[in-house]
Scaffold this motif. Structure first.
Motif, PDB file in Angstrom:
ATOM      1  N   THR A  35      38.564  17.487 102.525  1.00 14.79           N
ATOM      2  CA  THR A  35      39.504  16.429 102.195  1.00 14.79           C
ATOM      3  C   THR A  35      40.914  16.902 102.488  1.00 14.79           C
ATOM      4  O   THR A  35      41.322  17.967 102.024  1.00 14.79           O
ATOM      5  N   HIS A  36      41.635  16.132 103.270  1.00 10.75           N
ATOM      6  CA  HIS A  36      43.046  16.414 103.540  1.00 10.75           C
ATOM      7  C   HIS A  36      43.886  15.608 102.569  1.00 10.75           C
ATOM      8  O   HIS A  36      43.657  14.408 102.397  1.00 10.75           O
ATOM      9  N   LEU A  37      44.842  16.270 101.942  1.00 12.43           N
ATOM     10  CA  LEU A  37      45.760  15.628 101.006  1.00 12.43           C
ATOM     11  C   LEU A  37      47.144  15.600 101.627  1.00 12.43           C
ATOM     12  O   LEU A  37      47.694  16.642 101.972  1.00 12.43           O
ATOM     13  N   ARG A  38      47.690  14.396 101.757  1.00 12.32           N
ATOM     14  CA  ARG A  38      49.013  14.254 102.374  1.00 12.32           C
ATOM     15  C   ARG A  38      49.946  13.529 101.423  1.00 12.32           C
ATOM     16  O   ARG A  38      49.519  12.658 100.673  1.00 12.32           O
ATOM     17  N   GLY A  39      51.214  13.897 101.490  1.00 18.60           N
ATOM     18  CA  GLY A  39      52.234  13.262 100.664  1.00 18.60           C
ATOM     19  C   GLY A  39      53.417  14.181 100.526  1.00 18.60           C
ATOM     20  O   GLY A  39      53.336  15.384 100.798  1.00 18.60           O
ATOM     21  N   GLU A  40      54.527  13.610 100.075  1.00 20.77           N
ATOM     22  CA  GLU A  40      55.753  14.380  99.898  1.00 20.77           C
ATOM     23  C   GLU A  40      55.571  15.426  98.800  1.00 20.77           C
ATOM     24  O   GLU A  40      54.620  15.356  98.006  1.00 20.77           O
ATOM     25  N   LEU A  41      56.508  16.368  98.732  1.00 20.20           N
ATOM     26  CA  LEU A  41      56.519  17.324  97.630  1.00 20.20           C
ATOM     27  C   LEU A  41      56.557  16.568  96.312  1.00 20.20           C
ATOM     28  O   LEU A  41      57.322  15.618  96.155  1.00 20.20           O
ATOM     29  N   GLY A  42      55.702  16.950  95.391  1.00 17.70           N
ATOM     30  CA  GLY A  42      55.687  16.324  94.081  1.00 17.70           C
ATOM     31  C   GLY A  42      54.944  15.011  93.993  1.00 17.70           C
ATOM     32  O   GLY A  42      54.936  14.374  92.938  1.00 17.70           O
ATOM     33  N   ALA A  43      54.294  14.606  95.066  1.00 23.97           N
ATOM     34  CA  ALA A  43      53.595  13.308  95.064  1.00 23.97           C
ATOM     35  C   ALA A  43      52.343  13.317  94.195  1.00 23.97           C
ATOM     36  O   ALA A  43      51.940  12.271  93.687  1.00 23.97           O
ATOM     37  N   GLY A  44      51.707  14.468  94.036  1.00 19.89           N
ATOM     38  CA  GLY A  44      50.510  14.524  93.205  1.00 19.89           C
ATOM     39  C   GLY A  44      49.287  15.122  93.882  1.00 19.89           C
ATOM     40  O   GLY A  44      48.169  14.931  93.419  1.00 19.89           O
ATOM     41  N   LYS A  45      49.482  15.857  94.960  1.00 15.87           N
ATOM     42  CA  LYS A  45      48.340  16.437  95.684  1.00 15.87           C
ATOM     43  C   LYS A  45      47.596  17.455  94.814  1.00 15.87           C
ATOM     44  O   LYS A  45      46.375  17.427  94.721  1.00 15.87           O
ATOM     45  N   THR A  46      48.345  18.333  94.164  1.00 17.15           N
ATOM     46  CA  THR A  46      47.706  19.323  93.285  1.00 17.15           C
ATOM     47  C   THR A  46      47.141  18.641  92.046  1.00 17.15           C
ATOM     48  O   THR A  46      46.064  19.013  91.573  1.00 17.15           O
ATOM     49  N   THR A  47      47.825  17.641  91.533  1.00 15.12           N
ATOM     50  CA  THR A  47      47.314  16.893  90.380  1.00 15.12           C
ATOM     51  C   THR A  47      45.974  16.257  90.727  1.00 15.12           C
ATOM     52  O   THR A  47      45.032  16.284  89.923  1.00 15.12           O
ATOM     53  N   PHE A  48      45.860  15.695  91.927  1.00 15.81           N
ATOM     54  CA  PHE A  48      44.600  15.087  92.342  1.00 15.81           C
ATOM     55  C   PHE A  48      43.496  16.148  92.373  1.00 15.81           C
ATOM     56  O   PHE A  48      42.395  15.930  91.858  1.00 15.81           O
ATOM     57  N   THR A  49      43.791  17.299  92.950  1.00 16.80           N
ATOM     58  CA  THR A  49      42.798  18.376  93.020  1.00 16.80           C
ATOM     59  C   THR A  49      42.412  18.828  91.615  1.00 16.80           C
ATOM     60  O   THR A  49      41.235  19.094  91.345  1.00 16.80           O
ATOM     61  N   ARG A  50      43.379  18.924  90.717  1.00 12.69           N
ATOM     62  CA  ARG A  50      43.090  19.289  89.327  1.00 12.69           C
ATOM     63  C   ARG A  50      42.112  18.294  88.716  1.00 12.69           C
ATOM     64  O   ARG A  50      41.159  18.670  88.028  1.00 12.69           O
ATOM     65  N   GLY A  51      42.320  17.008  88.969  1.00 13.17           N
ATOM     66  CA  GLY A  51      41.415  15.988  88.448  1.00 13.17           C
ATOM     67  C   GLY A  51      40.008  16.127  89.000  1.00 13.17           C
ATOM     68  O   GLY A  51      39.027  15.951  88.277  1.00 13.17           O
ATOM     69  N   VAL A  52      39.907  16.457  90.288  1.00 15.94           N
ATOM     70  CA  VAL A  52      38.584  16.679  90.887  1.00 15.94           C
ATOM     71  C   VAL A  52      37.903  17.858  90.210  1.00 15.94           C
ATOM     72  O   VAL A  52      36.727  17.786  89.831  1.00 15.94           O
TER      73      VAL A  52
END
Length: 156
Positions: A35-52
């Protein structure tokens, strides 16, 4: 993005909603997945991974791998790798760290800033774009493989 099999958009008005979406995503992981996660700094990419990770039963801390490039997690039957390529100088550096070993039959991989590893990384099954929308986020998921299609279509 060409070759998109299915695309869906979700509203996440707050962090709790983003985590809930990620946990739901985790419930549909049954095959090795990139899964590729794209977005600006602070958008929530790590938060999404934490939820997974939480959705897969991980109880410990989940930190951003900004300085280490990758954080590995051992889960029941899976190895999950969370990559953050923001500080990667050259995609060839991935070869030196043995990147191919991270993509095996028992792995789930989430890659932040995947464009920095272009030409070296395997093709994604799912591309997730997280964009700011006021205080919340708009999450767009595009499936680029049959594995990805199964995940994205099953999300509510």
């Amino acid at each position: 993005m060409s070759n998109v099999l299915v695309s869906r958009q979700f509203e996440a008005p707050n962090e709790a909603a983003l985590l809930a979406l990620a946990k739901q995503f985790a419930q549909h992981l049954s095959h090795p997945t990139v899964t590729h996660l794209r977005g600006e700094l602070g958008a929530g990419k790590t938060t999404f991974t934490r939820g997974v990770l939480r959705g897969l039963g991980h109880q410990g801390a989940v930190k951003s791998p900004t300085y280490t490039l990758v954080e590995p997690y051992e889960l029941a039957g899976w190895r999950l790798h969370h990559f953050d390529l923001y500080r990667l100088g050259d995609a060839e550096e991935l070869e030196f760290m043995g990147i191919r070993e991270y993509f095996a039959e028992d792995t789930i991989n989430f890659i932040e800033w995947p464009q920095r590893g272009q030409g070296v990384l395997p093709d994604p099954d799912v591309v997730i774009d997280i964009a700011f929308s006021g205080e919340g986020r708009v999450v767009t998921m595009a499936a680029l493989s049959n594995v990805g299609k199964q995940i994205v279509q099953r999300l509510c």
